[in-house]
Write a protein that holds these residues in place. Structure first.
Motif, PDB file in Angstrom:
ATOM      1  N   HIS A   1       0.819  -1.222   0.000  1.00 24.56           N
ATOM      2  CA  HIS A   1       0.000   0.000   0.000  1.00 24.56           C
ATOM      3  C   HIS A   1       0.844   1.259   0.000  1.00 24.56           C
TER       4      HIS A   1
ATOM      5  N   LYS B   1       0.680   3.665  -2.741  1.00 28.81           N
ATOM      6  CA  LYS B   1      -0.591   4.400  -2.951  1.00 28.81           C
ATOM      7  C   LYS B   1      -0.538   5.805  -2.362  1.00 28.81           C
TER       8      LYS B   1
ATOM      9  N   ASN C   1     -17.273   1.651   5.756  1.00 23.21           N
ATOM     10  CA  ASN C   1     -16.066   2.435   6.014  1.00 23.21           C
ATOM     11  C   ASN C   1     -14.860   1.521   6.246  1.00 23.21           C
ATOM     12  N   LEU C   2     -15.072   0.468   7.038  1.00 26.71           N
ATOM     13  CA  LEU C   2     -13.986  -0.483   7.311  1.00 26.71           C
ATOM     14  C   LEU C   2     -13.581  -1.243   6.042  1.00 26.71           C
TER      15      LEU C   2
ATOM     16  N   GLY D   1     -11.644  -0.367  -5.123  1.00 29.60           N
ATOM     17  CA  GLY D   1     -12.931  -0.868  -5.599  1.00 29.60           C
ATOM     18  C   GLY D   1     -13.581  -1.857  -4.660  1.00 29.60           C
TER      19      GLY D   1
ATOM     20  N   ASN E   1     -11.934   4.189  -9.610  1.00 27.08           N
ATOM     21  CA  ASN E   1     -11.447   3.586  -8.357  1.00 27.08           C
ATOM     22  C   ASN E   1     -10.973   2.155  -8.570  1.00 27.08           C
TER      23      ASN E   1
ATOM     24  N   PHE F   1      -9.556   7.628  -4.312  1.00 31.66           N
ATOM     25  CA  PHE F   1     -10.230   6.919  -3.218  1.00 31.66           C
ATOM     26  C   PHE F   1     -11.472   7.715  -2.851  1.00 31.66           C
ATOM     27  N   MET F   2     -12.470   7.046  -2.288  1.00 33.61           N
ATOM     28  CA  MET F   2     -13.701   7.766  -1.964  1.00 33.61           C
ATOM     29  C   MET F   2     -13.594   8.547  -0.639  1.00 33.61           C
TER      30      MET F   2
ATOM     31  N   ASP G   1     -13.694   8.914   3.691  1.00 30.27           N
ATOM     32  CA  ASP G   1     -14.805   8.664   4.614  1.00 30.27           C
ATOM     33  C   ASP G   1     -16.066   9.386   4.148  1.00 30.27           C
TER      34      ASP G   1
ATOM     35  N   SER H   1     -17.505   6.572   1.984  1.00 29.66           N
ATOM     36  CA  SER H   1     -17.844   5.284   2.614  1.00 29.66           C
ATOM     37  C   SER H   1     -18.925   5.420   3.669  1.00 29.66           C
TER      38      SER H   1
ATOM     39  N   VAL I   1      -9.669  -7.704  17.136  1.00 27.55           N
ATOM     40  CA  VAL I   1      -9.383  -6.781  18.248  1.00 27.55           C
ATOM     41  C   VAL I   1      -9.712  -7.455  19.572  1.00 27.55           C
TER      42      VAL I   1
ATOM     43  N   ARG J   1      -3.165 -12.888  17.382  1.00 24.86           N
ATOM     44  CA  ARG J   1      -4.077 -12.509  16.296  1.00 24.86           C
ATOM     45  C   ARG J   1      -4.753 -13.738  15.704  1.00 24.86           C
TER      46      ARG J   1
ATOM     47  N   MET K   1      -3.984  -9.924   9.510  1.00 21.52           N
ATOM     48  CA  MET K   1      -4.324  -8.517   9.740  1.00 21.52           C
ATOM     49  C   MET K   1      -5.814  -8.359   9.465  1.00 21.52           C
ATOM     50  N   ALA K   2      -6.431  -7.491  10.206  1.00 19.77           N
ATOM     51  CA  ALA K   2      -7.853  -7.210   9.965  1.00 19.77           C
ATOM     52  C   ALA K   2      -7.963  -5.804   9.390  1.00 19.77           C
ATOM     53  N   PRO K   3      -8.994  -5.461   8.646  1.00 20.19           N
ATOM     54  CA  PRO K   3     -10.070  -6.342   8.191  1.00 20.19           C
ATOM     55  C   PRO K   3      -9.573  -7.461   7.289  1.00 20.19           C
TER      56      PRO K   3
HETATM   57  C1  57M Z   1     -11.167   2.734   7.141  1.00 22.55           C
HETATM   58  N1  57M Z   1      -9.406   2.995   5.627  1.00 22.55           N
HETATM   59  C2  57M Z   1      -8.337   2.395   4.872  1.00 22.55           C
HETATM   60  C3  57M Z   1      -9.371   5.811   1.934  1.00 22.55           C
HETATM   61  C4  57M Z   1     -10.759   5.267   1.900  1.00 22.55           C
HETATM   62  C5  57M Z   1      -9.856  -1.030  14.090  1.00 22.55           C
HETATM   63  C6  57M Z   1      -9.233  -1.056  12.732  1.00 22.55           C
HETATM   64  C7  57M Z   1      -9.661  -2.241  11.922  1.00 22.55           C
HETATM   65  C8  57M Z   1      -9.616   0.234  11.991  1.00 22.55           C
HETATM   66  C9  57M Z   1      -9.109   0.200  10.573  1.00 22.55           C
HETATM   67  C10 57M Z   1      -9.247   1.570   9.954  1.00 22.55           C
HETATM   68  O1  57M Z   1      -8.432   2.406  10.208  1.00 22.55           O
HETATM   69  N2  57M Z   1     -10.250   1.726   9.091  1.00 22.55           N
HETATM   70  C11 57M Z   1     -10.471   2.985   8.443  1.00 22.55           C
HETATM   71  C12 57M Z   1     -10.267   2.031   6.225  1.00 22.55           C
HETATM   72  C13 57M Z   1      -7.592   3.462   4.049  1.00 22.55           C
HETATM   73  O2  57M Z   1      -8.529   4.000   3.117  1.00 22.55           O
HETATM   74  C14 57M Z   1      -8.891   5.351   3.302  1.00 22.55           C
HETATM   75  O3  57M Z   1     -10.061   5.385   4.162  1.00 22.55           O
HETATM   76  C15 57M Z   1     -11.216   5.605   3.320  1.00 22.55           C
HETATM   77  C16 57M Z   1     -12.362   4.719   3.763  1.00 22.55           C
HETATM   78  N3  57M Z   1     -12.720   5.040   5.108  1.00 22.55           N
HETATM   79  O4  57M Z   1     -11.560   5.904   0.931  1.00 22.55           O
HETATM   80  O5  57M Z   1      -9.385   7.210   1.844  1.00 22.55           O
HETATM   81  C17 57M Z   1      -6.475   2.766   3.263  1.00 22.55           C
HETATM   82  O6  57M Z   1      -7.046   1.730   2.474  1.00 22.55           O
HETATM   83  C18 57M Z   1      -6.387   1.646   1.225  1.00 22.55           C
HETATM   84  N4  57M Z   1      -7.365   1.855   0.135  1.00 22.55           N
HETATM   85  C19 57M Z   1      -7.051   1.380  -1.115  1.00 22.55           C
HETATM   86  N5  57M Z   1      -7.953   1.563  -2.137  1.00 22.55           N
HETATM   87  C20 57M Z   1      -9.162   2.214  -1.943  1.00 22.55           C
HETATM   88  O7  57M Z   1      -9.961   2.340  -2.932  1.00 22.55           O
HETATM   89  O8  57M Z   1      -5.985   0.788  -1.312  1.00 22.55           O
HETATM   90  C21 57M Z   1      -8.548   2.504   0.373  1.00 22.55           C
HETATM   91  C22 57M Z   1      -9.468   2.682  -0.641  1.00 22.55           C
HETATM   92  C23 57M Z   1      -5.809   3.695   2.281  1.00 22.55           C
HETATM   93  C24 57M Z   1      -5.298   2.722   1.244  1.00 22.55           C
HETATM   94  O9  57M Z   1      -4.096   2.145   1.718  1.00 22.55           O
HETATM   95  O10 57M Z   1      -4.781   4.427   2.940  1.00 22.55           O
HETATM   96  C25 57M Z   1      -7.389   1.706   5.854  1.00 22.55           C
HETATM   97  O11 57M Z   1      -7.107   0.515   5.649  1.00 22.55           O
HETATM   98  O12 57M Z   1      -6.997   2.386   6.805  1.00 22.55           O
HETATM   99  N6  57M Z   1      -7.719  -0.157  10.538  1.00 22.55           N
HETATM  100  C26 57M Z   1      -7.299  -0.869   9.573  1.00 22.55           C
HETATM  101  O13 57M Z   1      -8.022  -1.270   8.689  1.00 22.55           O
HETATM  102  C27 57M Z   1      -5.859  -1.332   9.681  1.00 22.55           C
HETATM  103  N7  57M Z   1      -5.938  -2.636  10.355  1.00 22.55           N
HETATM  104  C28 57M Z   1      -5.477  -2.814  11.600  1.00 22.55           C
HETATM  105  O14 57M Z   1      -5.026  -1.926  12.271  1.00 22.55           O
HETATM  106  N8  57M Z   1      -5.576  -4.094  12.056  1.00 22.55           N
HETATM  107  C29 57M Z   1      -5.064  -4.454  13.352  1.00 22.55           C
HETATM  108  C30 57M Z   1      -6.126  -4.250  14.412  1.00 22.55           C
HETATM  109  C31 57M Z   1      -7.480  -4.699  13.900  1.00 22.55           C
HETATM  110  C32 57M Z   1      -5.790  -4.915  15.720  1.00 22.55           C
HETATM  111  C33 57M Z   1      -4.648  -5.900  13.261  1.00 22.55           C
HETATM  112  O15 57M Z   1      -5.198  -6.635  12.425  1.00 22.55           O
HETATM  113  O16 57M Z   1      -3.755  -6.306  14.016  1.00 22.55           O
HETATM  114  C34 57M Z   1      -5.265  -1.537   8.324  1.00 22.55           C
HETATM  115  N9  57M Z   1      -5.302  -0.312   7.554  1.00 22.55           N
HETATM  116  C35 57M Z   1      -4.159   0.402   7.295  1.00 22.55           C
HETATM  117  N10 57M Z   1      -3.031   0.067   7.799  1.00 22.55           N
HETATM  118  N11 57M Z   1      -4.209   1.471   6.461  1.00 22.55           N
HETATM  119  C36 57M Z   1      -3.874  -2.057   8.500  1.00 22.55           C
HETATM  120  C37 57M Z   1      -2.934  -0.957   8.811  1.00 22.55           C
END
Ligand code: 57M
Length: 359
Positions: free
Chosen positions: A65, A68, A190-191, A197, A255, A262-263, A265, A268, A306, A316, A320-322
């Motif tokens: 990522h 990106k 959102n998640l 896409g 997308n 990206f869309m 928040d 989403s 979590v 875990r 990784m989640a989601p």
């Molecule tokens: C929403 N946002 C994307 C983009 C999009 C508790 C935890 C699960 C929360 C979660 C979180 O932060 N969710 C937020 C997901 C982000 O996308 C942006 O957010 C908008 C949507 N809300 O429109 O602006 C990233 O996703 C990628 N992306 C694409 N293509 C797209 O069309 O590649 C998005 C849209 C972007 C881009 O990289 O930066 C996001 O993933 O944050 N946290 C997570 O999902 C993180 N997981 C995590 O922390 N897991 C841990 C927890 C659960 C204990 C674990 O499994 O151990 C992951 N997300 C990221 N990095 N970015 C992993 C770490």
């Protein structure tokens, strides 16, 4: 608007009678939203680049990522603009459900915009605090819940898939139920929006499915034949759903992997809030868990991850989640994860539609 301008002329020019038909207006709402996205897409992406509204990538995410970084985000503004413009053009503006959908869609978009803006302007790495964001989401959902509960034409019964004779009446509890569905759907989408896409594909499939649910629920003969709750006026939601599906396809054009935008928040939360509200208005509330099964699985994967992480002091369940990140870290290429999630989404939509006959 077109309905109010042209249908009255059908008394003189009979061919304007076509604008009476929900199906025709839904088709043109779909095409209109799609064309608006096609026309404005390139300009909007360039505008976001010039304004340096680019995505910040978290270091702790999948390595793939990092490339990106800087991708224009807040593309949800384009989706919402297309949907609102197309709905105002093609839907009957004397239909209360159309206005509820517009208020929810724009309302959740404003919450998402505030979150995105604070993050992007570096004012707050986490954007709106979780508490403030949830409070705003609950307030908007409560407004919808109470508005419907106080509407004598809207029932507080819940439809149970497969069981046509079980229609529990929740009374004022329906307000709590509606809030849970709407806020839950908003955050689930959102998640899920974490791959190119990955959210817009299933969301578009869901809106296309609820387009049919809205048409059936608003048609007395079809509702009676299928033995589903008849919701007078819900048929007009078919036009809104068409606009959403059209905007979803139009946004997916940009997308899709590798994403040009990206869309955010703003997109989403808005898509999810609209989907949850549609499930309530069409009285197919629980069925959303099947149609939107992808969003449910994504959210449950986070809750389990979590929860177990905390209970096991750092262990875990998923890499990784989601769960989309789990497959990525398992070696699936991003497009493979995305398209397979779309395929599952289509299967779930077909299963949900089949429940209208299996009851
Ligand atoms: C929403 N946002 C994307 C983009 C999009 C508790 C935890 C699960 C929360 C979660 C979180 O932060 N969710 C937020 C997901 C982000 O996308 C942006 O957010 C908008 C949507 N809300 O429109 O602006 C990233 O996703 C990628 N992306 C694409 N293509 C797209 O069309 O590649 C998005 C849209 C972007 C881009 O990289 O930066 C996001 O993933 O944050 N946290 C997570 O999902 C993180 N997981 C995590 O922390 N897991 C841990 C927890 C659960 C204990 C674990 O499994 O151990 C992951 N997300 C990221 N990095 N970015 C992993 C770490």
């Amino acid at each position: 608007m077109i309905y109010h301008l042209l249908y009255p002329l059908s008394a003189t020019y009979s061919y304007f009678n076509v604008f009476r038909y929900i199906t025709l207006r839904a088709i043109y709402a779909t095409i209109t939203a799609l064309v608006i996205c096609f026309i404005l897409g390139p300009w909007f992406i360039e505008k976001l680049r010039n304004l340096q509204i680019g995505q910040h990538i978290r270091e702790d995410g999948p390595g793939s990522h990092l490339s990106k970084k800087g991708t224009p985000t807040m593309g949800g503004i384009l989706i919402i603009f297309s949907v609102v413009a197309s709905t105002l053009l093609w839907a009957r503006l004397d239909n209360v459900y159309t206005w509820i959908m517009l208020v929810v869609t724009v309302g959740f978009a404003c919450i998402g915009f505030a979150d995105d803006y604070l993050k992007l302007r570096g004012l707050s790495s986490k954007g709106l605090s979780g508490r403030k964001r949830l409070a705003a989401e609950f307030a908007l959902a409560l407004f919808v819940g109470f508005f419907l509960y106080l509407n004598p034409n809207f029932s507080s019964n819940v439809t149970i898939p497969f069981f046509k004779r079980i229609l529990p009446d929740l009374g004022w509890g329906y307000v709590v139920f509606a809030v849970f569905v709407i806020v839950g759907a908003a955050n689930a989408v959102n998640l899920t929006d974490g791959l190119d896409g990955l959210a817009i594909g299933p969301a578009t499939i869901c809106f296309a499915t609820y387009l049919l649910f809205a048409y059936f629920a608003g048609n007395l003969k079809i509702a009676a034949y299928l033995q589903i709750p008849y919701v007078a006026g819900a048929g007009e939601l078919t036009v809104f759903c068409g606009a959403m599906a059209g905007a979803g396809l139009g946004f997916l054009w940009y997308n899709s992997y590798p994403a040009q935008i990206f869309m955010g928040d703003v997109g989403s939360l808005s898509l999810g809030g609209a989907l949850g509200t549609l499930a309530i208005l069409t009285k197919q509330e629980i069925l959303l868990a099947i149609v939107g099964g992808i969003f449910v699985v994504e959210t449950v994967s986070v809750i389990f991850q979590v929860g177990w992480f905390k209970m096991s002091h750092g262990k875990r369940i998923f890499r990784m989640a989601p769960i989309h990140h789990h497959f990525e870290l398992n070696g699936w290429a991003e497009p493979k994860v995305i398209v397979r999630f779309w395929i599952v989404s289509i299967i779930l939509a077909l299963l949900a539609l089949s429940t209208l006959k299996i009851r």
